[in-house]
Structures are given as C-alpha cells and as structure tokens.
Scaffold this motif. Structure first.
Motif, PDB file in Angstrom:
ATOM      1  N   GLU A 134       0.809  -1.235   0.000  1.00 45.94           N
ATOM      2  CA  GLU A 134       0.000   0.000   0.000  1.00 45.94           C
ATOM      3  C   GLU A 134       0.836   1.276   0.000  1.00 45.94           C
ATOM      4  OE1 GLU A 134      -2.090   3.375   1.297  1.00 45.94           O
ATOM      5  OE2 GLU A 134      -0.830   2.282   2.711  1.00 45.94           O
ATOM      6  N   PRO A 135       1.882   1.402   0.807  1.00 42.13           N
ATOM      7  CA  PRO A 135       2.682   2.631   0.775  1.00 42.13           C
ATOM      8  C   PRO A 135       3.369   2.895  -0.568  1.00 42.13           C
ATOM      9  CG  PRO A 135       3.191   1.367   2.752  1.00 42.13           C
ATOM     10  CD  PRO A 135       2.342   0.499   1.873  1.00 42.13           C
ATOM     11  N   MET A 136       3.496   1.852  -1.387  1.00 42.38           N
ATOM     12  CA  MET A 136       4.124   1.997  -2.701  1.00 42.38           C
ATOM     13  C   MET A 136       3.095   2.272  -3.791  1.00 42.38           C
ATOM     14  SD  MET A 136       6.979  -0.997  -2.556  1.00 42.38           S
ATOM     15  CE  MET A 136       6.532  -1.947  -1.115  1.00 42.38           C
ATOM     16  N   GLY A 137       1.831   2.430  -3.387  1.00 37.33           N
ATOM     17  CA  GLY A 137       0.775   2.696  -4.360  1.00 37.33           C
ATOM     18  C   GLY A 137       0.337   1.465  -5.131  1.00 37.33           C
ATOM     19  N   LEU A 138       0.622   0.303  -4.584  1.00 36.30           N
ATOM     20  CA  LEU A 138       0.284  -0.951  -5.259  1.00 36.30           C
ATOM     21  C   LEU A 138      -0.696  -1.773  -4.432  1.00 36.30           C
ATOM     22  CD1 LEU A 138       3.870  -1.973  -6.376  1.00 36.30           C
ATOM     23  CD2 LEU A 138       1.965  -1.509  -7.924  1.00 36.30           C
ATOM     24  N   ARG A 139      -1.428  -2.608  -5.136  1.00 37.26           N
ATOM     25  CA  ARG A 139      -2.244  -3.645  -4.530  1.00 37.26           C
ATOM     26  C   ARG A 139      -1.678  -4.964  -5.025  1.00 37.26           C
ATOM     27  NH1 ARG A 139      -8.154  -2.137  -3.492  1.00 37.26           N
ATOM     28  NH2 ARG A 139      -7.937   0.040  -2.927  1.00 37.26           N
ATOM     29  N   ILE A 140      -2.158  -6.053  -4.499  1.00 39.19           N
ATOM     30  CA  ILE A 140      -1.647  -7.357  -4.921  1.00 39.19           C
ATOM     31  C   ILE A 140      -1.873  -7.551  -6.419  1.00 39.19           C
ATOM     32  CG2 ILE A 140      -1.938  -9.855  -4.655  1.00 39.19           C
ATOM     33  CD1 ILE A 140      -2.518  -9.197  -1.638  1.00 39.19           C
ATOM     34  N   THR A 141      -3.045  -7.181  -6.902  1.00 40.96           N
ATOM     35  CA  THR A 141      -3.353  -7.357  -8.324  1.00 40.96           C
ATOM     36  C   THR A 141      -2.487  -6.466  -9.207  1.00 40.96           C
ATOM     37  OG1 THR A 141      -5.615  -7.911  -7.728  1.00 40.96           O
ATOM     38  CG2 THR A 141      -5.223  -7.366 -10.017  1.00 40.96           C
ATOM     39  N   THR A 142      -2.297  -5.203  -8.826  1.00 36.17           N
ATOM     40  CA  THR A 142      -1.481  -4.322  -9.655  1.00 36.17           C
ATOM     41  C   THR A 142      -0.009  -4.743  -9.606  1.00 36.17           C
ATOM     42  OG1 THR A 142      -1.463  -2.691  -7.851  1.00 36.17           O
ATOM     43  CG2 THR A 142      -2.998  -2.303  -9.679  1.00 36.17           C
ATOM     44  N   PHE A 143       0.461  -5.209  -8.441  1.00 36.89           N
ATOM     45  CA  PHE A 143       1.832  -5.721  -8.362  1.00 36.89           C
ATOM     46  C   PHE A 143       1.996  -6.940  -9.262  1.00 36.89           C
ATOM     47  CE2 PHE A 143       4.703  -8.946  -6.660  1.00 36.89           C
ATOM     48  CZ  PHE A 143       5.906  -8.284  -6.824  1.00 36.89           C
ATOM     49  N   SER A 144       1.024  -7.835  -9.225  1.00 38.66           N
ATOM     50  CA  SER A 144       1.091  -9.046 -10.054  1.00 38.66           C
ATOM     51  C   SER A 144       1.148  -8.686 -11.531  1.00 38.66           C
ATOM     52  CB  SER A 144      -0.118  -9.942  -9.774  1.00 38.66           C
ATOM     53  OG  SER A 144      -0.125 -10.350  -8.421  1.00 38.66           O
ATOM     54  N   ALA A 145       0.290  -7.771 -11.945  1.00 40.53           N
ATOM     55  CA  ALA A 145       0.274  -7.350 -13.351  1.00 40.53           C
ATOM     56  C   ALA A 145       1.590  -6.673 -13.726  1.00 40.53           C
ATOM     57  CB  ALA A 145      -0.909  -6.417 -13.610  1.00 40.53           C
ATOM     58  N   LEU A 146       2.064  -5.787 -12.882  1.00 39.21           N
ATOM     59  CA  LEU A 146       3.328  -5.099 -13.154  1.00 39.21           C
ATOM     60  C   LEU A 146       4.475  -6.108 -13.257  1.00 39.21           C
ATOM     61  CD1 LEU A 146       4.907  -2.463 -13.528  1.00 39.21           C
ATOM     62  CD2 LEU A 146       5.060  -2.309 -11.019  1.00 39.21           C
ATOM     63  N   SER A 147       4.474  -7.114 -12.411  1.00 39.81           N
ATOM     64  CA  SER A 147       5.533  -8.131 -12.447  1.00 39.81           C
ATOM     65  C   SER A 147       5.513  -8.901 -13.751  1.00 39.81           C
ATOM     66  CB  SER A 147       5.380  -9.092 -11.266  1.00 39.81           C
ATOM     67  OG  SER A 147       5.659  -8.418 -10.061  1.00 39.81           O
ATOM     68  N   VAL A 148       4.329  -9.307 -14.202  1.00 39.71           N
ATOM     69  CA  VAL A 148       4.230 -10.041 -15.467  1.00 39.71           C
ATOM     70  C   VAL A 148       4.737  -9.162 -16.612  1.00 39.71           C
ATOM     71  CG1 VAL A 148       2.623 -11.041 -17.154  1.00 39.71           C
ATOM     72  CG2 VAL A 148       2.384 -11.581 -14.715  1.00 39.71           C
ATOM     73  N   ILE A 149       4.338  -7.894 -16.611  1.00 43.74           N
ATOM     74  CA  ILE A 149       4.747  -6.975 -17.676  1.00 43.74           C
ATOM     75  C   ILE A 149       6.264  -6.745 -17.639  1.00 43.74           C
ATOM     76  CG2 ILE A 149       4.514  -4.607 -18.558  1.00 43.74           C
ATOM     77  CD1 ILE A 149       1.549  -4.779 -17.418  1.00 43.74           C
ATOM     78  N   GLU A 185      -0.724   2.379 -16.036  1.00 44.03           N
ATOM     79  CA  GLU A 185      -0.341   3.390 -17.023  1.00 44.03           C
ATOM     80  C   GLU A 185      -0.443   4.793 -16.428  1.00 44.03           C
ATOM     81  OE1 GLU A 185      -1.073   4.083 -21.720  1.00 44.03           O
ATOM     82  OE2 GLU A 185      -2.885   3.925 -20.489  1.00 44.03           O
ATOM     83  N   LYS A 186      -1.509   5.055 -15.694  1.00 44.15           N
ATOM     84  CA  LYS A 186      -1.696   6.374 -15.070  1.00 44.15           C
ATOM     85  C   LYS A 186      -0.565   6.682 -14.080  1.00 44.15           C
ATOM     86  CE  LYS A 186      -5.016   9.184 -12.587  1.00 44.15           C
ATOM     87  NZ  LYS A 186      -6.300   9.267 -11.897  1.00 44.15           N
ATOM     88  N   ALA A 187      -0.070   5.656 -13.400  1.00 41.16           N
ATOM     89  CA  ALA A 187       1.035   5.838 -12.455  1.00 41.16           C
ATOM     90  C   ALA A 187       2.371   6.023 -13.165  1.00 41.16           C
ATOM     91  CB  ALA A 187       1.111   4.636 -11.505  1.00 41.16           C
ATOM     92  N   GLY A 188       2.400   5.773 -14.480  1.00 45.65           N
ATOM     93  CA  GLY A 188       3.643   5.926 -15.235  1.00 45.65           C
ATOM     94  C   GLY A 188       4.538   4.705 -15.168  1.00 45.65           C
ATOM     95  N   TRP A 189       3.992   3.554 -14.746  1.00 47.25           N
ATOM     96  CA  TRP A 189       4.792   2.355 -14.580  1.00 47.25           C
ATOM     97  C   TRP A 189       4.824   1.476 -15.826  1.00 47.25           C
ATOM     98  CZ3 TRP A 189       1.945   1.600  -9.365  1.00 47.25           C
ATOM     99  CH2 TRP A 189       2.482   2.469  -8.429  1.00 47.25           C
ATOM    100  N   ILE A 190       3.842   1.649 -16.704  1.00 40.64           N
ATOM    101  CA  ILE A 190       3.827   0.891 -17.959  1.00 40.64           C
ATOM    102  C   ILE A 190       3.406   1.818 -19.087  1.00 40.64           C
ATOM    103  CG2 ILE A 190       3.235  -1.290 -16.808  1.00 40.64           C
ATOM    104  CD1 ILE A 190       0.406  -0.935 -18.234  1.00 40.64           C
ATOM    105  N   ALA A 191       3.625   1.355 -20.305  1.00 42.37           N
ATOM    106  CA  ALA A 191       3.162   2.068 -21.500  1.00 42.37           C
ATOM    107  C   ALA A 191       2.484   1.056 -22.415  1.00 42.37           C
ATOM    108  CB  ALA A 191       4.332   2.734 -22.210  1.00 42.37           C
ATOM    109  N   ARG A 192       1.443   1.521 -23.089  1.00 40.73           N
ATOM    110  CA  ARG A 192       0.766   0.701 -24.096  1.00 40.73           C
ATOM    111  C   ARG A 192       1.310   1.106 -25.457  1.00 40.73           C
ATOM    112  NH1 ARG A 192      -4.564   2.059 -21.080  1.00 40.73           N
ATOM    113  NH2 ARG A 192      -5.421   0.034 -20.531  1.00 40.73           N
ATOM    114  N   GLU A 193       1.501   0.134 -26.314  1.00 44.05           N
ATOM    115  CA  GLU A 193       1.906   0.451 -27.684  1.00 44.05           C
ATOM    116  C   GLU A 193       1.310  -0.590 -28.621  1.00 44.05           C
ATOM    117  OE1 GLU A 193       6.343  -1.393 -28.021  1.00 44.05           O
ATOM    118  OE2 GLU A 193       6.165   0.446 -26.853  1.00 44.05           O
ATOM    119  N   ARG A 194       1.033  -0.161 -29.829  1.00 45.53           N
ATOM    120  CA  ARG A 194       0.484  -1.074 -30.840  1.00 45.53           C
ATOM    121  C   ARG A 194       1.589  -2.026 -31.291  1.00 45.53           C
ATOM    122  NH1 ARG A 194      -4.830  -0.688 -30.941  1.00 45.53           N
ATOM    123  NH2 ARG A 194      -5.587   1.442 -30.965  1.00 45.53           N
TER     124      ARG A 194
END
Length: 150
Positions: A41-56, A86-95
């Motif tokens: 939580e202090p890092m602005g993450l939840r378990i689901t967002t951490f999991s997604a960020l890790s996979v990415i 994406e809003k947090a600036g941790w990932i980017a979407r691209e075609r």
C-alpha cells in the motif's frame, strides 16, 4: 448478553474445520494477503497491480489478453488494472507492429524500479511470515500448492 469470545478462532471453535485443506488454505491465504497488502500500500500498489506489473516487467510486450489469462482474471477487469499502472507511469501501451489491433504492454524505467522495490519488500514480508519454515519446506510448500489446478 453475548457469551461468545471476541474471536471464535482464538477459542478454537473452528477446530472441526481444520481437517479441511481448503479451509486451512483460506485462513493462511487471508493472513498472507492481508499482510502483503499492508506492505504494498505505501508503494501505491495492490496485490493485483503488483502481479500485473511483475508479469509486464518479466514479459515486455505481453498483450492485454495474455496478461489477463496469466493472472486468471477477466479481460475487462485487467483493463482497469492496466489503466492504473499506465496512469502511475509504470507501464506504456503500444500497438504491436505485426497486429495493429493488439496492444503490447511494456514497463517504463520507473515501473521496473517500482516492481523491484515491491518485490524486495514482499520477499522480506514472506521471510517474516514463513520464518517457522526451513528453505526446503518453503520450496516444498510452493511445489505442493502448484499442483492444485481447478
């Protein structure tokens, strides 16, 4: 007047349920995830967002549908998670160049750093929670749990 103790679990009232693997796993999962959520939580993450960020981070260029499948989530739910990252600036979407309809997900430099920070915090969290297990027991536990398929 209520004669029940504040915590029925502390009184052992759930002893009849402790023979069930599923019940015991649910109790353990609740304890582990609650503490993990507190760590993230202090890092602005939840378990689901951490999991997604890790996979990415570990699979740059992964498509949204692949991410959803890897995490066992509905595609529509994964879009909200991706939006947060994406809003947090941790990932980017691209075609994807090979398929203009497909969206590739890539970690940003900031996202890579945040994932590393969170990973180290979660490893420390697990070291605390599982201090009563040897390294071999922890490996065995992961191996046994990995055998469970729905």
């Amino acid at each position: 007047m209520n004669d029940l103790p504040d915590s029925p679990f502390a009184a052992g009232l759930d002893a009849g349920l402790r023979e069930f693997v599923g019940y015991t796993m649910k109790r353990a999962t609740s304890a582990v995830t609650a503490d993990a959520a507190r760590v993230l939580e202090p890092m602005g993450l939840r378990i689901t967002t951490f999991s997604a960020l890790s996979v990415i981070c570990h699979s740059p260029g992964v498509r949204q549908t692949e991410l959803a499948a890897a995490l066992g989530m509905e595609r529509s739910n994964s879009v909200a998670v991706i939006d947060k990252l994406e809003k947090a600036g941790w990932i980017a979407r691209e075609r994807k160049s090979t398929d203009r309809r497909a969206i590739a997900l890539r970690p940003t430099t900031v996202g890579l750093a945040r994932q590393k920070q969170a990973r180290l915090a979660l490893l420390a969290h697990e070291d605390r929670l599982f201090a009563g297990l040897t390294a071999a027991e922890r490996r065995d536990l992961v191996k046994l749990l990995s055998k469970i398929e729905v």
